[in-house]
Design a protein around this motif. Structure first.
Motif, PDB file in Angstrom:
ATOM      1  N   GLU A 199       4.029 -14.666  -0.419  1.00  0.00           N
ATOM      2  CA  GLU A 199       5.201 -14.501   0.450  1.00  0.00           C
ATOM      3  C   GLU A 199       5.362 -13.016   0.763  1.00  0.00           C
ATOM      4  O   GLU A 199       5.554 -12.198  -0.137  1.00  0.00           O
ATOM      5  N   ILE A 200       5.243 -12.675   2.033  1.00  0.00           N
ATOM      6  CA  ILE A 200       5.329 -11.277   2.448  1.00  0.00           C
ATOM      7  C   ILE A 200       6.784 -10.820   2.404  1.00  0.00           C
ATOM      8  O   ILE A 200       7.695 -11.526   2.848  1.00  0.00           O
ATOM      9  N   ILE A 201       7.009  -9.643   1.875  1.00  0.00           N
ATOM     10  CA  ILE A 201       8.351  -9.069   1.811  1.00  0.00           C
ATOM     11  C   ILE A 201       8.605  -8.320   3.113  1.00  0.00           C
ATOM     12  O   ILE A 201       8.060  -7.237   3.349  1.00  0.00           O
ATOM     13  N   THR A 202       9.388  -8.904   3.981  1.00  0.00           N
ATOM     14  CA  THR A 202       9.749  -8.244   5.230  1.00  0.00           C
ATOM     15  C   THR A 202      11.110  -7.576   5.105  1.00  0.00           C
ATOM     16  O   THR A 202      11.316  -6.466   5.588  1.00  0.00           O
TER      17      THR A 202
ATOM     18  N   LEU B  59      -3.314  -5.744   3.046  1.00  0.00           N
ATOM     19  CA  LEU B  59      -2.297  -6.511   2.324  1.00  0.00           C
ATOM     20  C   LEU B  59      -2.462  -6.241   0.841  1.00  0.00           C
ATOM     21  O   LEU B  59      -3.575  -6.287   0.319  1.00  0.00           O
ATOM     22  N   VAL B  60      -1.367  -5.935   0.162  1.00  0.00           N
ATOM     23  CA  VAL B  60      -1.354  -5.775  -1.291  1.00  0.00           C
ATOM     24  C   VAL B  60      -0.337  -6.764  -1.843  1.00  0.00           C
ATOM     25  O   VAL B  60       0.812  -6.805  -1.386  1.00  0.00           O
TER      26      VAL B  60
ATOM     27  N   VAL C 253       3.169  -6.035   1.949  1.00  0.00           N
ATOM     28  CA  VAL C 253       3.389  -6.214   0.516  1.00  0.00           C
ATOM     29  C   VAL C 253       3.894  -7.634   0.283  1.00  0.00           C
ATOM     30  O   VAL C 253       4.776  -8.112   1.001  1.00  0.00           O
ATOM     31  N   GLY C 254       3.316  -8.299  -0.719  1.00  0.00           N
ATOM     32  CA  GLY C 254       3.718  -9.671  -0.984  1.00  0.00           C
ATOM     33  C   GLY C 254       3.702 -10.014  -2.459  1.00  0.00           C
ATOM     34  O   GLY C 254       3.191  -9.259  -3.291  1.00  0.00           O
TER      35      GLY C 254
ATOM     36  N   GLU D 262       4.932   2.112  -0.643  1.00  0.00           N
ATOM     37  CA  GLU D 262       5.037   3.107   0.423  1.00  0.00           C
ATOM     38  C   GLU D 262       4.673   4.495  -0.094  1.00  0.00           C
ATOM     39  O   GLU D 262       3.928   5.244   0.553  1.00  0.00           O
ATOM     40  N   GLN D 263       5.172   4.845  -1.283  1.00  0.00           N
ATOM     41  CA  GLN D 263       4.871   6.149  -1.862  1.00  0.00           C
ATOM     42  C   GLN D 263       3.380   6.277  -2.185  1.00  0.00           C
ATOM     43  O   GLN D 263       2.742   7.290  -1.863  1.00  0.00           O
ATOM     44  N   LEU D 264       2.813   5.252  -2.813  1.00  0.00           N
ATOM     45  CA  LEU D 264       1.400   5.290  -3.179  1.00  0.00           C
ATOM     46  C   LEU D 264       0.513   5.362  -1.932  1.00  0.00           C
ATOM     47  O   LEU D 264      -0.492   6.083  -1.924  1.00  0.00           O
ATOM     48  N   SER D 265       0.873   4.625  -0.898  1.00  0.00           N
ATOM     49  CA  SER D 265       0.099   4.652   0.344  1.00  0.00           C
ATOM     50  C   SER D 265       0.132   6.031   0.979  1.00  0.00           C
ATOM     51  O   SER D 265      -0.898   6.537   1.463  1.00  0.00           O
ATOM     52  N   ARG D 266       1.301   6.623   0.972  1.00  0.00           N
ATOM     53  CA  ARG D 266       1.432   7.966   1.534  1.00  0.00           C
ATOM     54  C   ARG D 266       0.581   8.965   0.749  1.00  0.00           C
ATOM     55  O   ARG D 266      -0.121   9.805   1.327  1.00  0.00           O
TER      56      ARG D 266
END
Length: 290
Positions: free
Chosen positions: A68-71, A120-121, A99-100, A86-90
């Protein structure tokens, strides 16, 4: 053992379907006569399956795991999960992936996607419930490492290469048996088809061993990336928690196992088909790293 057989069956099914298609197109007339043309055709069909799987990997992952994707975060845990990714991706220099959360008791996570800026993670519900925030962050960092390193594309290309040469050499072997051993000069006979299928089975297993060897190497790289992003101690702690839960069966679809944090445990010859190195080896590698 059943998971190994299913994994092999998936790869062999691609080869068999490609073989039938080649025969319907009349490509087998090149076998043993024009190796250049045969190699080109094998490459087209060898890469087709792996590249199609790569491009639909996110959709398949969502469907097969029930992710289930977190929108729009509904809880503070989901909010924390989005902020952490978001922090890790940056920090890793990639675009924020989807993210799901997928419903599974086992502690696991995976990353997939056709490129590092469209990924997708996802993490299991069981991992979120039992791991500490630092350990969850380390697991997410490991998966972000897979994405940033381009592991999905790398393994898809490797699979395409081995598919190509399995098809290519299987047909050369089939032609050799048919013409040289059975002395058939009237075109491909039953000996050719039987020998080709046999060669595809044997070479398909050897090809899977090669792909899994690359997968295990990429796992060490993802651990290093996770240690860089979340801290070595946190990464070691997450792997130790996974080791403590090794008795829980891994229920991830085989197409996603290579990009999960936990690939399960196999012994003996089955170890050659492990997508992941033993957790003890991964922990020791991080400890040596310091």
């Amino acid at each position: 053992m059943m998971r190994i057989l299913l994994f092999l069956a998936t790869n062999l099914a691609v080869l068999v379907i490609a073989s039938i298609t080649l025969r319907l197109l009349g490509v087998d007339r090149f076998t043993g006569q024009n190796y250049g043309s045969l190699l080109i055709f094998c490459a087209v069909f060898g890469f087709a399956g792996s590249l199609i799987s790569l491009f639909i990997s996110k959709w398949m992952a969502k469907m097969s795991t029930g992710t289930e994707i977190i929108t729009q975060p509904r809880t503070r845990h989901e909010q924390w999960l989005l902020q952490t990714v978001e922090q890790l991706s940056r920090d890793a220099g990639i675009k924020m992936p989807e993210v799901g959360i997928f419903p599974a008791y086992e502690a696991n996570a995976f990353a997939t996607g056709w490129n590092k800026n469209d990924a997708l993670v996802a993490v299991s519900q069981g991992l979120l419930e039992r791991f500490s925030p630092d350990e969850v962050k380390a697991v997410l960092a490991h998966e972000i490492g897979h994405v940033a390193n381009g592991d999905m594309v790398t393994l898809a290309l490797i699979q395409g290469v081995v598919n190509t040469f399995v098809m290519f050499f299987a047909r050369i072997f089939g032609n050799f048996v048919d013409r040289v051993i059975l002395k058939n000069e009237e075109g491909p006979g039953i000996g050719y088809f039987i020998a080709t299928i046999f060669a595809e089975l044997v070479l398909g297993i050897l090809a899977s061993i090669i792909v899994m060897w690359f997968s295990r190497k990429r796992e060490f790289k993802a651990d290093e990336a996770g240690a860089n992003l979340a801290g070595t101690n946190a990464m070691i702690g997450a792997l130790q928690r996974l080791r403590a839960e090794q008795g829980v069966p891994v229920q991830m679809p085989d197409s996603l196992t290579a990009f999960g944090i936990n690939g399960g445990l196999k012994h003996g010859l089955a170890g050659l088909l492990m997508t992941h190195p033993p957790l003890e080896d991964r922990i020791e590698a991080l400890r040596r790293r310091g």
